[in-house]
Design a protein around this motif. Structure first.
Motif, mmCIF file in Angstrom:
data_model
loop_
_atom_site.group_PDB
_atom_site.id
_atom_site.type_symbol
_atom_site.label_atom_id
_atom_site.label_comp_id
_atom_site.label_asym_id
_atom_site.label_seq_id
_atom_site.Cartn_x
_atom_site.Cartn_y
_atom_site.Cartn_z
ATOM 1 N N VAL A 132 33.584 40.406 36.412
ATOM 2 C CA VAL A 132 33.622 41.707 37.072
ATOM 3 C C VAL A 132 33.954 41.458 38.540
ATOM 4 O O VAL A 132 33.279 40.675 39.208
ATOM 5 N N PHE A 133 34.997 42.129 39.044
ATOM 6 C CA PHE A 133 35.443 41.833 40.398
ATOM 7 C C PHE A 133 36.110 43.055 41.022
ATOM 8 O O PHE A 133 36.700 43.881 40.337
ATOM 9 N N PHE A 134 36.000 43.158 42.357
ATOM 10 C CA PHE A 134 36.617 44.260 43.085
ATOM 11 C C PHE A 134 38.075 43.951 43.398
ATOM 12 O O PHE A 134 38.427 42.822 43.760
ATOM 13 N N THR A 135 38.924 44.962 43.275
ATOM 14 C CA THR A 135 40.309 44.917 43.743
ATOM 15 C C THR A 135 40.478 46.077 44.712
ATOM 16 O O THR A 135 40.457 47.237 44.314
ATOM 17 N N LYS A 136 40.602 45.750 45.985
ATOM 18 C CA LYS A 136 40.735 46.789 47.007
ATOM 19 C C LYS A 136 42.194 47.004 47.397
ATOM 20 O O LYS A 136 42.625 48.135 47.609
ATOM 21 N N ASN A 137 42.957 45.924 47.510
ATOM 22 C CA ASN A 137 44.365 46.051 47.864
ATOM 23 C C ASN A 137 45.179 46.486 46.643
ATOM 24 O O ASN A 137 44.718 46.399 45.501
#
Length: 295
Positions: A65-70
């Motif tokens: 589980v990981f954030f992708t902001k760009n």
């Protein structure tokens, strides 16, 4: 071969539709996409013009589980993006403006998290949010008690609050505001969280002090900061079951006696929308937005 679907004239490659993302219920990626297509009319207005951070869980909540902001690699050229300020310099983020963009984003398998401001006016808050997070053995039942106090307190300042489940353990309170910066809203929200703790010291915390959390509700006011994001209304969550951050009525908040009363999964939402429409629609009207009291 990955199937190609046309959505409002845009061609989309939708992959791994039979993949089980929620093993506890057998809920598949195809069902995730069907859910978002079904509730798009109420979800899209809450995403439109708001830079989106994606909390991705492509192998289900038990996987990475990981954030992708760009803007993710491979984003179609027709997906709208916006430049947003960050402390390390400007960045470019996705705006989910229409159904094709929503279905493309849903195919990433991600929670949708948004700022409390719109692109073009970063740091000019148009939302106030409280994230009510219970510390075991407290549950959403205790969050409801705190939410009712906050609702009344906000109303004293002419600010109308609305509630939704977090899609996890807690409850979110949202209000439309105008004429204030994110810093000003954060300061105001913190003051109310401190006041709530003084009024209900056995139930409420305004600081995230882990040792003090058991049995209490942490009133997280910090998500009003310009750099922070909060799970959007109607987003699926990366939890054991396909739980949704679902808008709820104040009657449901008042009547909550067990956590299961306010636990909603994707199949629950279409009937609720048919019955209630979008319970958070007033947040989209500037005529309903409140102004913070002047010190």
């Amino acid at each position: 071969m990955t199937p190609i679907t046309e959505v409002e004239g845009r061609r989309l490659a939708l992959s791994n539709l039979e993949k089980v993302l929620y093993p506890a219920t057998g809920f598949t990626k195809g069902e995730v996409l069907h859910y978002y297509a079904t509730i798009a009319d109420v979800l899209l207005p809450h995403l439109r013009d708001r830079p989106v951070s994606f909390l991705r869980y492509p192998d289900g909540p038990d996987g990475q589980v990981f954030f992708t902001k760009n803007v993710p690699p491979g984003t179609p050229e027709w997906v709208t993006t916006a430049e947003v300020p960050r402390s390390e310099g400007p960045a470019r983020m996705v705006l989910v403006q229409d159904l094709p963009s929503l279905m493309w984003a849903a195919n990433l398998v991600a929670e949708f998290h948004t700022h409390q401001w719109v692109a073009g006016a970063p740091g000019a808050a148009d939302r106030l949010v409280f994230d009510l997070d219970p510390g075991t053995p407290a549950t959403i039942v205790e969050c409801c008690e705190v939410a009712l106090w906050l609702r009344e307190r906000l109303a004293q300042d002419g600010i109308e609050a609305y509630a939704k489940t977090s899609g996890s353990k807690g409850l979110h309170l949202l209000a439309a505001v105008r004429g204030s910066s994110s810093d000003q809203v954060s300061e105001y929200a913190k003051a109310l969280a401190v006041e709530a703790e003084k009024t209900m010291p056995r139930l409420v915390l305004h600081r995230m002090t882990r040792s003090l959390r058991p049995g209490k509700v942490f009133v997280d006011w910090s998500q009003n900061a310009a750099r922070k994001t909060t799970a959007s209304p109607y987003t699926l969550r990366a939890r054991p079951e396909p739980w949704v951050s679902a808008p709820v009525t104040w009657a449901e908040v008042e009547e909550c006696r067990t956590p299961t009363q306010l636990a909603f999964t994707a199949p629950d939402l279409a009937p609720r929308i048919q019955d209630y429409g979008d319970l958070l629609a007033p947040l989209l009207s500037q005529d309903r937005a409140g102004t913070l009291p002047q010190n």
